[in-house]
Each structure stands twice: as structure tokens, then as C-alpha cells.
Scaffold this motif. Sequence first.
Motif, PDB file in Angstrom:
ATOM      1  N   GLN A 158       0.800  -1.216   0.000  1.00 11.70           N
ATOM      2  CA  GLN A 158       0.000   0.000   0.000  1.00 11.70           C
ATOM      3  C   GLN A 158       0.837   1.271   0.000  1.00 11.70           C
ATOM      4  N   THR A 159       2.146   1.151   0.146  1.00 12.08           N
ATOM      5  CA  THR A 159       3.010   2.326   0.198  1.00 12.08           C
ATOM      6  C   THR A 159       3.258   2.864  -1.201  1.00 12.08           C
ATOM      7  N   GLU A 160       3.134   4.179  -1.333  1.00  9.29           N
ATOM      8  CA  GLU A 160       3.415   4.830  -2.616  1.00  9.29           C
ATOM      9  C   GLU A 160       4.724   5.606  -2.493  1.00  9.29           C
ATOM     10  N   PHE A 161       5.577   5.396  -3.449  1.00 13.02           N
ATOM     11  CA  PHE A 161       6.853   6.096  -3.475  1.00 13.02           C
ATOM     12  C   PHE A 161       6.771   7.221  -4.479  1.00 13.02           C
ATOM     13  N   GLY A 162       7.506   8.296  -4.204  1.00 14.65           N
ATOM     14  CA  GLY A 162       7.523   9.421  -5.120  1.00 14.65           C
ATOM     15  C   GLY A 162       8.287   9.086  -6.385  1.00 14.65           C
ATOM     16  N   PRO A 163       8.223   9.995  -7.359  1.00 19.57           N
ATOM     17  CA  PRO A 163       8.954   9.744  -8.603  1.00 19.57           C
ATOM     18  C   PRO A 163      10.465   9.748  -8.355  1.00 19.57           C
ATOM     19  N   PRO A 164      11.212   8.930  -9.084  1.00 22.74           N
ATOM     20  CA  PRO A 164      12.663   8.891  -8.877  1.00 22.74           C
ATOM     21  C   PRO A 164      13.306  10.217  -9.274  1.00 22.74           C
ATOM     22  N   GLN A 165      14.298  10.604  -8.522  1.00 24.50           N
ATOM     23  CA  GLN A 165      15.015  11.844  -8.799  1.00 24.50           C
ATOM     24  C   GLN A 165      16.457  11.497  -9.126  1.00 24.50           C
ATOM     25  N   GLY A 166      16.991  12.149 -10.114  1.00 22.40           N
ATOM     26  CA  GLY A 166      18.369  11.903 -10.513  1.00 22.40           C
ATOM     27  C   GLY A 166      19.302  12.954  -9.950  1.00 22.40           C
ATOM     28  N   PHE A 167      20.560  12.811 -10.290  1.00 21.80           N
ATOM     29  CA  PHE A 167      21.581  13.767  -9.882  1.00 21.80           C
ATOM     30  C   PHE A 167      21.919  14.653 -11.065  1.00 21.80           C
ATOM     31  N   PRO A 168      22.424  15.857 -10.817  1.00 13.11           N
ATOM     32  CA  PRO A 168      22.872  16.699 -11.932  1.00 13.11           C
ATOM     33  C   PRO A 168      23.962  16.000 -12.751  1.00 13.11           C
ATOM     34  N   ALA A 169      24.007  16.273 -14.019  1.00 16.79           N
ATOM     35  CA  ALA A 169      24.931  15.593 -14.930  1.00 16.79           C
ATOM     36  C   ALA A 169      26.394  15.869 -14.594  1.00 16.79           C
TER      37      ALA A 169
END
Length: 128
Positions: free
Chosen positions: A32-43
Motif C-alpha cells: 500500500q506504500t506509494e513512493f515518489g517519482p525517482p530523482q536523478g543527480f545533476p549531470a
Amino acid sequence: MTTKPQLNDDLNLLPGLAALGLFVVLAAVFLQTEFGPPQGFPADASIVASIGYAMFNLDFGAVPGESFLVAFMVMAVTLDVAIDAAVYLAQREDEGSFLQSAASSARGAVTGEGVRTDGGADDTEGER
């Protein structure tokens, strides 16, 4: 003559049921847990350098992070205690402390007696 294995009937099922209940609760929570959208690192960010800066609570990294200085110190002290305990537990009981055995081997080197490899037996007269 061998006998056929028999099923043990006097088992306590409470621990197994408790483990099954815990599994059901944890599975329900994770499903039932919802995770946020994945976030990347600056290039252009150096991840390794940013981790090192975050570990020592320095603000020079391109990727912001939390302070891990306390966690680093706790790990260092814990590993130091583990190494000290391993050295302490590895000592033989008949040798006494490390300082006593080091002093006795130094005395043997000064008096001309070498360290014996036969367990300290005195029946090796004439062999040097």
C-alpha cells in the motif's frame, strides 16, 4: 533394523503463526506504500566527492546531503572496539597479558635464549 521417521505431534504452533502474521502485516504495508517519482543527480555532479563531503559535514559537494559525521564516528569506534576484542580473545590464557609475553620474549633475546617453537619443552639440550 531401522525404523521409519515419525511426525512429531507435540509442536508449538504459536511462533509459526506469529511469524506468518508479521509477514502479512509487512506485506500489506509494503503493497500500500506509494513512493515518489525517482530523482536523478545533476549531470556534472561528482557523486563520490559529494558523499565524502556529506560524511564529514562539509558543504562543498554539488549534491546536497545530510551530516553523517556522527554515524562515521560511531562506526569507527565500533570497529575499533571489535578489533580490540578480537585481539583480546585471541590471546592464550597461559601467556598472561600481551605486555608480559612481549617482555619475556625481549628478556629471552637479551639473555641469548631464543623463542622455542616446540611449546617450551626443555628436552632439547645441546640444540642451538
